[in-house]
Write a protein that holds these residues in place. Structure first.
Motif, PDB file in Angstrom:
ATOM      1  N   LEU A 291       0.664  -1.309   0.362  1.00 30.14           N
ATOM      2  CA  LEU A 291      -0.475   0.308  -0.237  1.00 30.14           C
ATOM      3  C   LEU A 291       0.741   1.063  -0.104  1.00 30.14           C
ATOM      4  O   LEU A 291       1.772   1.338   0.986  1.00 30.14           O
ATOM      5  N   ARG A 292       0.539   2.081  -0.784  1.00 24.95           N
ATOM      6  CA  ARG A 292       1.656   3.528  -1.428  1.00 24.95           C
ATOM      7  C   ARG A 292       0.636   4.730  -1.324  1.00 24.95           C
ATOM      8  O   ARG A 292      -0.475   4.173  -1.840  1.00 24.95           O
ATOM      9  N   ASP A 293       0.986   5.653  -0.920  1.00 25.73           N
ATOM     10  CA  ASP A 293       0.184   7.151  -1.164  1.00 25.73           C
ATOM     11  C   ASP A 293       0.569   7.759  -2.463  1.00 25.73           C
ATOM     12  O   ASP A 293       1.621   7.239  -2.536  1.00 25.73           O
ATOM     13  N   ASN A 294      -0.279   8.606  -3.237  1.00 30.52           N
ATOM     14  CA  ASN A 294       0.556   9.002  -4.076  1.00 30.52           C
ATOM     15  C   ASN A 294      -0.276  10.185  -3.575  1.00 30.52           C
ATOM     16  O   ASN A 294      -0.889  11.088  -4.431  1.00 30.52           O
ATOM     17  N   PRO A 295       0.783  11.033  -2.721  1.00 33.49           N
ATOM     18  CA  PRO A 295       0.700  13.056  -2.360  1.00 33.49           C
ATOM     19  C   PRO A 295       0.741  13.493  -3.371  1.00 33.49           C
ATOM     20  O   PRO A 295       1.268  13.518  -4.699  1.00 33.49           O
ATOM     21  N   ALA A 296       0.677  15.039  -3.574  1.00 33.15           N
ATOM     22  CA  ALA A 296       0.168  16.176  -4.384  1.00 33.15           C
ATOM     23  C   ALA A 296       0.535  16.661  -3.722  1.00 33.15           C
ATOM     24  O   ALA A 296      -0.278  17.386  -2.619  1.00 33.15           O
TER      25      ALA A 296
END
Length: 95
Positions: A45-50
């Protein structure tokens, strides 16, 4: 993009290899009761932050150190660069 290495000063990002999210330093305890679920989340599980994000970078064409780079993913502005070993020790990891 220029990465201001804490020991060597400004370096071109071409000298480095990007590994991913800096949360990889916070490996789960394999002896914990929920270890299976914790490792699943840790691995897949990985975040894809802006916006602002902490990342692991390896200085492959230099002193071979690991860095935690705080970078804005929208503008690529780097606001902080730390040695990964210092970050890990601050989290209570001995190695």
């Amino acid at each position: 993009m220029i990465i201001d290495h804490p020991l060597l000063g400004p370096r071109d990002s071409a000298e480095f290899v990007y590994l991913g999210d800096a949360c990889l330093i916070e490996r789960p305890d394999w002896e914990a009761e929920n270890a299976q679920d914790a490792f699943h989340d840790y691995l897949y599980l990985r975040d894809n932050p802006a916006g602002e994000h902490r990342e692991l970078w390896f200085h492959e064409q230099g002193d071979r150190s690991w860095l935690v780079v705080t970078r804005n993913t929208l503008t690529h502005e780097i606001t902080k660069v730390e040695l990964a070993r210092d970050v890990a020790r601050a989290l209570g990891r001995s190695k």
